[in-house]
Design a protein around this motif. Structure first.
Motif, PDB file in Angstrom:
ATOM      1  N   GLU A  10       0.738  -0.762   0.203  1.00  0.00           N
ATOM      2  CA  GLU A  10      -0.112   0.149  -0.020  1.00  0.00           C
ATOM      3  C   GLU A  10       0.156   0.767  -0.251  1.00  0.00           C
ATOM      4  N   THR A  11       2.150   1.340   0.840  1.00  0.00           N
ATOM      5  CA  THR A  11       2.691   2.512   0.563  1.00  0.00           C
ATOM      6  C   THR A  11       3.862   2.507  -0.228  1.00  0.00           C
ATOM      7  N   THR A  12       3.735   2.774  -1.718  1.00  0.00           N
ATOM      8  CA  THR A  12       4.639   2.986  -2.446  1.00  0.00           C
ATOM      9  C   THR A  12       6.294   3.920  -1.897  1.00  0.00           C
ATOM     10  N   PRO A  13       7.085   3.024  -1.815  1.00  0.00           N
ATOM     11  CA  PRO A  13       8.728   3.619  -1.920  1.00  0.00           C
ATOM     12  C   PRO A  13       8.953   4.831  -2.420  1.00  0.00           C
ATOM     13  N   ARG A  14      10.208   5.344  -2.381  1.00  0.00           N
ATOM     14  CA  ARG A  14      10.013   6.830  -3.369  1.00  0.00           C
ATOM     15  C   ARG A  14      11.374   6.436  -4.567  1.00  0.00           C
ATOM     16  N   SER A  15      11.038   6.025  -5.780  1.00  0.00           N
ATOM     17  CA  SER A  15      11.758   5.786  -6.421  1.00  0.00           C
ATOM     18  C   SER A  15      10.904   6.012  -8.064  1.00  0.00           C
TER      19      SER A  15
END
Ligand SMILES: [Zn+2]
Length: 273
Positions: free
Chosen positions: A193-198
């Protein structure tokens, strides 16, 4: 007659994308009026209509309007769209002809309110179907076999799976389709659910935003929030928060997904005549 524009007149794709991210409703308005054009051209057309105070609606070239029984009003200025041009180039060393595609901007299109004449047939927006899109993109939907229940969906090579309990199934579907179109040649993706920062994740979320909002499906606000966060950080650290190259990839992938899901594929309206 062709109008060549200087580069400074042409908005960057990254600037159009930021505009779409920051103005909820813009993408849907662009899609409703200009769905037969590419996503980038839809936004380009809408932004020009807004700047000139023109009512968004069907757009066609001068000869196409004539065919439809309407003429362009005197003094109206054409709208500019981006057209792909395929050319052949002779490679002297290899002694063979190569084809390559480049993009040029031409001012050749007029919106309905710039014309007068015969009444137009009402325009209907073609229906979009997820299974048709998946099949047309040569992607396979496989059963969700991930043991981690937080995972919403994954993309592996040309396969995708969506968790049957995914919170926002359409958002996840567009996100995974984007990974297949843009990224899975380099590895697999599993998304929680939490999209990583990339940058890959920004690209996939932006595609999900463009597709979801065009079609009026739930989940767009989550994509919007994620991208706005990314942009805010960009202002502090990095001026090119979303590189132009990424913006181009985003528009191309969103366009492929939207066209693939429609009953009438391939309407190359960008090629005038
Ligand atoms: Zn992802």
């Amino acid at each position: 007659m062709e109008n060549h524009r200087s580069d400074s007149d042409i908005p960057k794709w990254s600037a159009l994308l930021v505009e779409a991210v920051n103005k909820p409703g813009l993408i849907m308005e662009a899609y409703s009026a200009f769905h037969q054009y590419s996503v980038g051209n839809q936004l380009l057309a809408l932004v020009q209509c807004q700047m000139r105070g023109l009512q968004p609606g069907p757009i066609n070239t001068f000869p196409k309007w004539k065919e439809l029984g309407r003429i362009v009003k005197r003094g109206e200025r054409a709208l500019m769209l981006c057209m792909p041009i395929t050319r052949k180039r002779r490679d002297e060393d290899a002694d063979e002809e190569q084809t390559f595609t480049s993009f040029i901007y031409r001012a050749r299109w007029f919106v309905l309110t710039q014309t007068e004449g015969q009444q137009l047939e009402p325009i209907t927006i073609p229906e979009w179907d997820a299974e048709r899109a998946i099949a047309a993109l040569s992607i396979e939907r496989v059963p969700f076999d991930h043991t981690d229940g937080n995972v919403q969906g994954f993309a592996r090579k040309r396969q995708i799976a969506i968790n049957p309990l995914a919170q926002l199934p359409y958002k996840t579907l567009f996100h995974e389709l984007a990974h297949v179109i843009l990224h899975t040649s380099e590895g697999d993706f599993s998304d929680t659910e939490t999209t990583p920062r990339s940058l890959c994740e920004v690209e996939a979320e932006a595609v999900a935003l463009l597709c979801g909002e065009s079609l009026g499906l739930e989940g767009s606000n989550f994509c919007r929030g994620y991208i706005q966060n990314w942009l805010r950080r960009g202002v502090e650290g990095n001026a090119e928060a979303i590189p132009e190259k990424s913006a181009q990839k985003i528009f191309r992938a969103a366009d492929q997904i939207l066209r693939a899901g429609r009953a009438l594929n391939a309407q190359p309206e960008e090629h005038p005549n």
